[in-house]
Structures are given as C-alpha cells and as structure tokens.
Design a protein around this motif. Structure first.
Motif, PDB file in Angstrom:
ATOM      1  N   GLU A   1      48.696  44.514  40.951  1.00  0.00           N
ATOM      2  CA  GLU A   1      47.245  44.591  41.102  1.00  0.00           C
ATOM      3  C   GLU A   1      46.639  43.205  41.324  1.00  0.00           C
ATOM      4  N   CYS A   2      47.106  42.229  40.588  1.00  0.00           N
ATOM      5  CA  CYS A   2      46.615  40.859  40.766  1.00  0.00           C
ATOM      6  C   CYS A   2      46.962  40.336  42.152  1.00  0.00           C
ATOM      7  N   GLU A   3      48.150  40.654  42.622  1.00  0.00           N
ATOM      8  CA  GLU A   3      48.568  40.229  43.956  1.00  0.00           C
ATOM      9  C   GLU A   3      47.660  40.857  45.020  1.00  0.00           C
ATOM     10  N   LEU A   4      47.349  42.114  44.858  1.00  0.00           N
ATOM     11  CA  LEU A   4      46.470  42.801  45.797  1.00  0.00           C
ATOM     12  C   LEU A   4      45.076  42.168  45.794  1.00  0.00           C
ATOM     13  N   ILE A   5      44.538  41.933  44.614  1.00  0.00           N
ATOM     14  CA  ILE A   5      43.221  41.301  44.513  1.00  0.00           C
ATOM     15  C   ILE A   5      43.250  39.924  45.162  1.00  0.00           C
ATOM     16  N   SER A   6      44.317  39.191  44.945  1.00  0.00           N
ATOM     17  CA  SER A   6      44.449  37.867  45.538  1.00  0.00           C
ATOM     18  C   SER A   6      44.418  37.948  47.067  1.00  0.00           C
ATOM     19  N   ARG A   7      45.119  38.910  47.616  1.00  0.00           N
ATOM     20  CA  ARG A   7      45.157  39.050  49.080  1.00  0.00           C
ATOM     21  C   ARG A   7      43.805  39.467  49.648  1.00  0.00           C
ATOM     22  N   LEU A   8      43.066  40.263  48.890  1.00  0.00           N
ATOM     23  CA  LEU A   8      41.792  40.779  49.385  1.00  0.00           C
ATOM     24  C   LEU A   8      40.608  39.848  49.120  1.00  0.00           C
ATOM     25  N   ALA A   9      40.774  38.922  48.196  1.00  0.00           N
ATOM     26  CA  ALA A   9      39.669  38.030  47.825  1.00  0.00           C
ATOM     27  C   ALA A   9      39.282  37.135  48.998  1.00  0.00           C
ATOM     28  N   THR A  10      37.990  36.966  49.145  1.00  0.00           N
ATOM     29  CA  THR A  10      37.488  36.079  50.193  1.00  0.00           C
ATOM     30  C   THR A  10      37.160  34.702  49.636  1.00  0.00           C
ATOM     31  N   ASN A  11      36.957  34.629  48.344  1.00  0.00           N
ATOM     32  CA  ASN A  11      36.668  33.369  47.670  1.00  0.00           C
ATOM     33  C   ASN A  11      37.991  32.667  47.359  1.00  0.00           C
ATOM     34  N   LYS A  12      38.132  31.429  47.789  1.00  0.00           N
ATOM     35  CA  LYS A  12      39.391  30.694  47.620  1.00  0.00           C
ATOM     36  C   LYS A  12      39.788  30.554  46.148  1.00  0.00           C
ATOM     37  N   ALA A  13      38.819  30.272  45.283  1.00  0.00           N
ATOM     38  CA  ALA A  13      39.115  30.103  43.854  1.00  0.00           C
ATOM     39  C   ALA A  13      39.649  31.410  43.255  1.00  0.00           C
ATOM     40  N   LYS A  14      39.031  32.523  43.600  1.00  0.00           N
ATOM     41  CA  LYS A  14      39.489  33.826  43.091  1.00  0.00           C
ATOM     42  C   LYS A  14      40.865  34.163  43.646  1.00  0.00           C
ATOM     43  N   LYS A  15      41.071  33.859  44.912  1.00  0.00           N
ATOM     44  CA  LYS A  15      42.371  34.111  45.549  1.00  0.00           C
ATOM     45  C   LYS A  15      43.474  33.369  44.791  1.00  0.00           C
TER      46      LYS A  15
ATOM     47  N   LEU B   1      47.725  34.570  38.285  1.00  0.00           N
ATOM     48  CA  LEU B   1      47.863  35.656  37.310  1.00  0.00           C
ATOM     49  C   LEU B   1      49.019  36.584  37.679  1.00  0.00           C
ATOM     50  N   ALA B   2      49.176  36.869  38.950  1.00  0.00           N
ATOM     51  CA  ALA B   2      50.284  37.716  39.407  1.00  0.00           C
ATOM     52  C   ALA B   2      51.615  37.063  39.060  1.00  0.00           C
ATOM     53  N   ALA B   3      51.723  35.772  39.339  1.00  0.00           N
ATOM     54  CA  ALA B   3      52.966  35.050  39.040  1.00  0.00           C
ATOM     55  C   ALA B   3      53.230  35.037  37.539  1.00  0.00           C
ATOM     56  N   HIS B   4      52.193  34.864  36.752  1.00  0.00           N
ATOM     57  CA  HIS B   4      52.348  34.837  35.292  1.00  0.00           C
ATOM     58  C   HIS B   4      52.822  36.200  34.773  1.00  0.00           C
ATOM     59  N   HIS B   5      52.221  37.269  35.275  1.00  0.00           N
ATOM     60  CA  HIS B   5      52.635  38.606  34.851  1.00  0.00           C
ATOM     61  C   HIS B   5      54.090  38.878  35.248  1.00  0.00           C
ATOM     62  N   ARG B   6      54.489  38.408  36.418  1.00  0.00           N
ATOM     63  CA  ARG B   6      55.887  38.594  36.831  1.00  0.00           C
ATOM     64  C   ARG B   6      56.834  37.823  35.914  1.00  0.00           C
ATOM     65  N   THR B   7      56.442  36.627  35.533  1.00  0.00           N
ATOM     66  CA  THR B   7      57.268  35.835  34.617  1.00  0.00           C
ATOM     67  C   THR B   7      57.411  36.548  33.276  1.00  0.00           C
TER      68      THR B   7
END
Length: 56
Positions: free
Chosen positions: A17-31, A37-43
C-alpha cells in the motif's frame, strides 16, 4: 505461530500500500516518505519471516 504469520501478512500488505501511494503521489516529499515507509515495512516483514524460520 499463527499470530506471527498474521503480522507478516499485514506488514507485506502495508508495504504494498505504501509503495502504491508513493507511485501515485504527486508531491515529491510524500512520494519519498511513502517509499521509505514501504522499504521499512518490507524490512520488518523480512525480520519476522527470518524469526519464524528460526523458531521452527
């Protein structure tokens, strides 16, 4: 062990879900934030999985 499996699955879903949000975000900071967060959850999921294998 079932509770650990449930947590593992939850972490994997949250990472996706975090990866999806990252891909869809238009704001660089949110991306960048959601990519981290996606990487942290995977770890965390990898650590839970590794612990489950050690317990068996």
């Amino acid at each position: 062990m079932k509770d650990m499996q449930a947590h593992l699955e939850k972490l994997r879903v949250e990472a996706e879900e975090c990866e999806l949000i990252s891909r869809l975000a238009t704001n660089k900071a949110k991306k960048e934030l959601f990519a981290k967060l996606a990487a942290h959850h995977r770890t965390l999921a990898d650590e839970v999985e590794r612990t489950m294998k050690e317990v068996r």
